[in-house]
Design an enzyme around this catalytic site. Structure first.
Site, PDB file in Angstrom:
ATOM      1  N   HIS A 182      24.863 110.140   0.705  1.00 27.98           N
ATOM      2  CA  HIS A 182      24.053 109.447  -0.300  1.00 27.98           C
ATOM      3  C   HIS A 182      23.557 110.447  -1.345  1.00 27.98           C
ATOM      4  O   HIS A 182      23.654 110.221  -2.556  1.00 27.98           O
ATOM      5  CB  HIS A 182      22.877 108.756   0.393  1.00 27.98           C
ATOM      6  CG  HIS A 182      21.743 108.354  -0.491  1.00 27.98           C
ATOM      7  ND1 HIS A 182      20.806 109.253  -0.961  1.00 27.98           N
ATOM      8  CD2 HIS A 182      21.369 107.139  -0.977  1.00 27.98           C
ATOM      9  CE1 HIS A 182      19.908 108.621  -1.711  1.00 27.98           C
ATOM     10  NE2 HIS A 182      20.234 107.349  -1.730  1.00 27.98           N
ATOM     11  N   ASN A 183      23.025 111.587  -0.891  1.00 25.96           N
ATOM     12  CA  ASN A 183      22.487 112.560  -1.825  1.00 25.96           C
ATOM     13  C   ASN A 183      23.585 113.281  -2.596  1.00 25.96           C
ATOM     14  O   ASN A 183      23.389 113.654  -3.752  1.00 25.96           O
ATOM     15  CB  ASN A 183      21.600 113.563  -1.084  1.00 25.96           C
ATOM     16  CG  ASN A 183      20.229 112.995  -0.784  1.00 25.96           C
ATOM     17  OD1 ASN A 183      20.071 111.789  -0.617  1.00 25.96           O
ATOM     18  ND2 ASN A 183      19.233 113.851  -0.720  1.00 25.96           N
TER      19      ASN A 183
ATOM     20  N   SER B 274      15.200 107.548   1.818  1.00 25.99           N
ATOM     21  CA  SER B 274      15.309 107.619   0.366  1.00 25.99           C
ATOM     22  C   SER B 274      14.275 106.696  -0.247  1.00 25.99           C
ATOM     23  O   SER B 274      14.018 105.609   0.262  1.00 25.99           O
ATOM     24  CB  SER B 274      16.722 107.224  -0.086  1.00 25.99           C
ATOM     25  OG  SER B 274      16.842 107.321  -1.487  1.00 25.99           O
ATOM     26  N   GLY B 275      13.710 107.121  -1.338  1.00 24.13           N
ATOM     27  CA  GLY B 275      12.705 106.299  -2.013  1.00 24.13           C
ATOM     28  C   GLY B 275      11.731 107.123  -2.819  1.00 24.13           C
ATOM     29  O   GLY B 275      11.089 106.627  -3.744  1.00 24.13           O
ATOM     30  N   GLY B 276      11.632 108.414  -2.454  1.00 20.53           N
ATOM     31  CA  GLY B 276      10.799 109.311  -3.225  1.00 20.53           C
ATOM     32  C   GLY B 276       9.365 108.838  -3.343  1.00 20.53           C
ATOM     33  O   GLY B 276       8.825 108.163  -2.465  1.00 20.53           O
TER      34      GLY B 276
ATOM     35  N   ARG C 163      24.306 122.669 -11.081  1.00 23.23           N
ATOM     36  CA  ARG C 163      22.932 123.013 -10.723  1.00 23.23           C
ATOM     37  C   ARG C 163      22.775 124.529 -10.603  1.00 23.23           C
ATOM     38  O   ARG C 163      21.758 125.090 -11.003  1.00 23.23           O
ATOM     39  CB  ARG C 163      22.527 122.328  -9.422  1.00 23.23           C
ATOM     40  CG  ARG C 163      22.454 120.817  -9.555  1.00 23.23           C
ATOM     41  CD  ARG C 163      21.690 120.182  -8.433  1.00 23.23           C
ATOM     42  NE  ARG C 163      21.612 118.732  -8.626  1.00 23.23           N
ATOM     43  CZ  ARG C 163      20.768 117.937  -7.999  1.00 23.23           C
ATOM     44  NH1 ARG C 163      19.914 118.454  -7.119  1.00 23.23           N
ATOM     45  NH2 ARG C 163      20.757 116.646  -8.221  1.00 23.23           N
TER      46      ARG C 163
ATOM     47  N   GLY D 267       3.393 115.632   8.858  1.00 23.18           N
ATOM     48  CA  GLY D 267       3.997 115.917   7.554  1.00 23.18           C
ATOM     49  C   GLY D 267       3.493 114.947   6.512  1.00 23.18           C
ATOM     50  O   GLY D 267       3.937 113.797   6.460  1.00 23.18           O
ATOM     51  N   LEU D 268       2.562 115.395   5.694  1.00 25.34           N
ATOM     52  CA  LEU D 268       1.906 114.497   4.735  1.00 25.34           C
ATOM     53  C   LEU D 268       2.099 114.996   3.312  1.00 25.34           C
ATOM     54  O   LEU D 268       1.150 115.107   2.531  1.00 25.34           O
ATOM     55  CB  LEU D 268       0.415 114.368   5.068  1.00 25.34           C
ATOM     56  CG  LEU D 268       0.123 113.806   6.467  1.00 25.34           C
ATOM     57  CD1 LEU D 268      -1.367 113.857   6.760  1.00 25.34           C
ATOM     58  CD2 LEU D 268       0.642 112.380   6.593  1.00 25.34           C
TER      59      LEU D 268
ATOM     60  N   GLY E 154       5.520 111.745   2.858  1.00 22.47           N
ATOM     61  CA  GLY E 154       4.878 111.460   4.137  1.00 22.47           C
ATOM     62  C   GLY E 154       3.563 110.714   4.003  1.00 22.47           C
ATOM     63  O   GLY E 154       3.312 109.740   4.722  1.00 22.47           O
TER      64      GLY E 154
ATOM     65  N   ASN F  77      15.226 115.543   5.453  1.00 21.22           N
ATOM     66  CA  ASN F  77      16.620 115.684   5.022  1.00 21.22           C
ATOM     67  C   ASN F  77      17.354 116.731   5.844  1.00 21.22           C
ATOM     68  O   ASN F  77      17.922 117.688   5.308  1.00 21.22           O
ATOM     69  CB  ASN F  77      16.671 116.060   3.535  1.00 21.22           C
ATOM     70  CG  ASN F  77      16.425 114.877   2.633  1.00 21.22           C
ATOM     71  OD1 ASN F  77      16.815 113.752   2.944  1.00 21.22           O
ATOM     72  ND2 ASN F  77      15.768 115.113   1.510  1.00 21.22           N
TER      73      ASN F  77
ATOM     74  N   LYS G 214      22.784 109.802   4.916  1.00 19.88           N
ATOM     75  CA  LYS G 214      21.855 110.279   3.884  1.00 19.88           C
ATOM     76  C   LYS G 214      22.427 111.491   3.157  1.00 19.88           C
ATOM     77  O   LYS G 214      22.224 111.650   1.941  1.00 19.88           O
ATOM     78  CB  LYS G 214      20.512 110.646   4.532  1.00 19.88           C
ATOM     79  CG  LYS G 214      19.462 111.179   3.550  1.00 19.88           C
ATOM     80  CD  LYS G 214      19.157 110.185   2.433  1.00 19.88           C
ATOM     81  CE  LYS G 214      17.852 110.472   1.709  1.00 19.88           C
ATOM     82  NZ  LYS G 214      17.672 111.808   1.191  1.00 19.88           N
TER      83      LYS G 214
ATOM     84  N   GLU H 286      24.309 111.021  -5.326  1.00 17.97           N
ATOM     85  CA  GLU H 286      23.202 111.132  -6.282  1.00 17.97           C
ATOM     86  C   GLU H 286      23.422 112.315  -7.229  1.00 17.97           C
ATOM     87  O   GLU H 286      23.172 112.209  -8.436  1.00 17.97           O
ATOM     88  CB  GLU H 286      21.893 111.304  -5.522  1.00 17.97           C
ATOM     89  CG  GLU H 286      20.666 111.538  -6.377  1.00 17.97           C
ATOM     90  CD  GLU H 286      19.476 111.916  -5.518  1.00 17.97           C
ATOM     91  OE1 GLU H 286      18.867 112.974  -5.790  1.00 17.97           O
ATOM     92  OE2 GLU H 286      19.156 111.167  -4.573  1.00 17.97           O
ATOM     93  N   TYR H 287      23.893 113.448  -6.693  1.00 21.39           N
ATOM     94  CA  TYR H 287      24.163 114.609  -7.547  1.00 21.39           C
ATOM     95  C   TYR H 287      25.132 114.223  -8.670  1.00 21.39           C
ATOM     96  O   TYR H 287      24.929 114.572  -9.835  1.00 21.39           O
ATOM     97  CB  TYR H 287      24.794 115.738  -6.721  1.00 21.39           C
ATOM     98  CG  TYR H 287      23.845 116.604  -5.949  1.00 21.39           C
ATOM     99  CD1 TYR H 287      22.798 116.069  -5.213  1.00 21.39           C
ATOM    100  CD2 TYR H 287      23.999 117.984  -5.929  1.00 21.39           C
ATOM    101  CE1 TYR H 287      21.937 116.878  -4.484  1.00 21.39           C
ATOM    102  CE2 TYR H 287      23.147 118.803  -5.206  1.00 21.39           C
ATOM    103  CZ  TYR H 287      22.116 118.239  -4.478  1.00 21.39           C
ATOM    104  OH  TYR H 287      21.276 119.037  -3.757  1.00 21.39           O
TER     105      TYR H 287
END
Length: 299
Positions: free
Chosen positions: A174-175, A121-123, A269, A7-8, A12, A95, A171, A178-179
């Site tokens: 966490h998300n 997490s870190g994008g 959303r 997964g790149l 990734g 995720n 996670k 974030e929302y």
């Protein structure tokens, strides 16, 4: 350590690069020639197939998946199973829904294989500043991948949250948070934008990061966004959700935990994807019926 990687995508490839720079031996597979070339440039190896990847790893193998949640994870596990040996370890860094991670851990354990769920997490900024990692699994499995975790994360940037599923559970929430944070910033900046003052929103975002109680990395990113496009005129207000917000709301309902902010941010959303809200048309029609209020008509 030696690590296989599948997964790149946006995260990734940067993770592979950070690991290779950290001195780890990375063998990464992707059907994309462009991605394979990028792996080589980063210092990793790029086999032509999954069988070549697993053959290049010394048992007990560790293979890290960074693929979309859901069926894609199961497909990759199914393809890997005949190529793996007892004691090999699969890490799911995507995720995934935590209940799926618990199921996969139990299934792989029946095959003599280990499993770790690693909420990541870190994008796109993780290559530079590191990734926050929330991991779940048996302690011996976490110990095996600890060198990779220490390279990927900034100082104090990873946590063994508990058994399989715990990493993706943390996670998920966490998300969900974030929302809510994104929605609050969005509403605040819309009020500023609509108000009577000709405000420079980039400067406001910068100011709020200088000691205010709402300072955050998200505000730093807001400053960058407003610097690139002060009125955000080039961006359509269409906001996707990748699943974690829905799962967090469903979990809150199951646990009888009130979570109105996260829930409403998810619903906003959905609203963003409507060219015109039918519910708003119903409200306008009803106001006309009971109060004679004017309505705007099409064409």
């Amino acid at each position: 350590m030696e690590l296989g990687f599948i997964g790149l995508g946006r995260m990734g490839l940067n993770m592979v690069t950070r690991l290779a720079r950290g001195g780890h031996r990375i063998i990464a597979f992707s059907p994309s020639l462009k991605h394979r070339q990028a792996v080589e440039e980063a210092g990793g190896a790029h086999p032509e197939s999954l069988s070549a990847l697993t053959a290049a790893l010394a048992p007990p193998r560790t293979i890290w998946l960074m693929v979309p949640a859901g069926e894609t994870v199961d497909q990759n596990i199914a393809e890997l199973l005949p190529l793996l040996s007892p004691g090999d370890l699969i890490v799911d860094g995507g995720n995934s829904y935590y209940r799926d991670s618990k199921r996969r851990a139990a299934y792989l354990a029946e095959k003599g294989l280990r499993f770790v769920d690693a909420g990541t997490s870190g994008g796109i900024w993780g290559l530079e500043i590191g990734y926050c990692l929330m991991v779940g699994g048996a302690p011996e499995s976490i110990d095996r991948i600890r060198p990779a975790l220490e390279t990927l994360a900034p100082p104090n940037g990873y946590l063994h949250a508990g058994p399989a599923g715990a990493g993706h559970y943390v996670k998920m929430v966490h998300n969900g948070i974030e929302y809510g944070m994104l929605q609050a910033y969005a509403e605040g900046f819309e009020i500023l934008h609509a108000g009577e003052y000709d405000l420079d929103l980039r400067k406001v975002a910068n100011l709020w990061n200088q000691g205010s109680v709402v300072r955050s990395w998200l505000l730093e990113l807001a400053e960058r966004a407003f610097a690139d496009d002060p009125g955000l005129d080039d961006i359509r207000g269409y906001v996707e959700d990748s699943g974690e917000g829905r799962w967090t709301v469903a979990e809150a309902i199951d646990l009888d935990v009130p979570a109105p902010i996260i829930t409403l941010s998810l619903l906003e959303r959905f609203r963003s994807r409507q060219d015109e809200s039918f519910s708003a048309r119903v409200i306008a029609a009803l106001r006309k019926q009971f109060g004679g209020h004017a309505v705007k008509t099409k064409g």
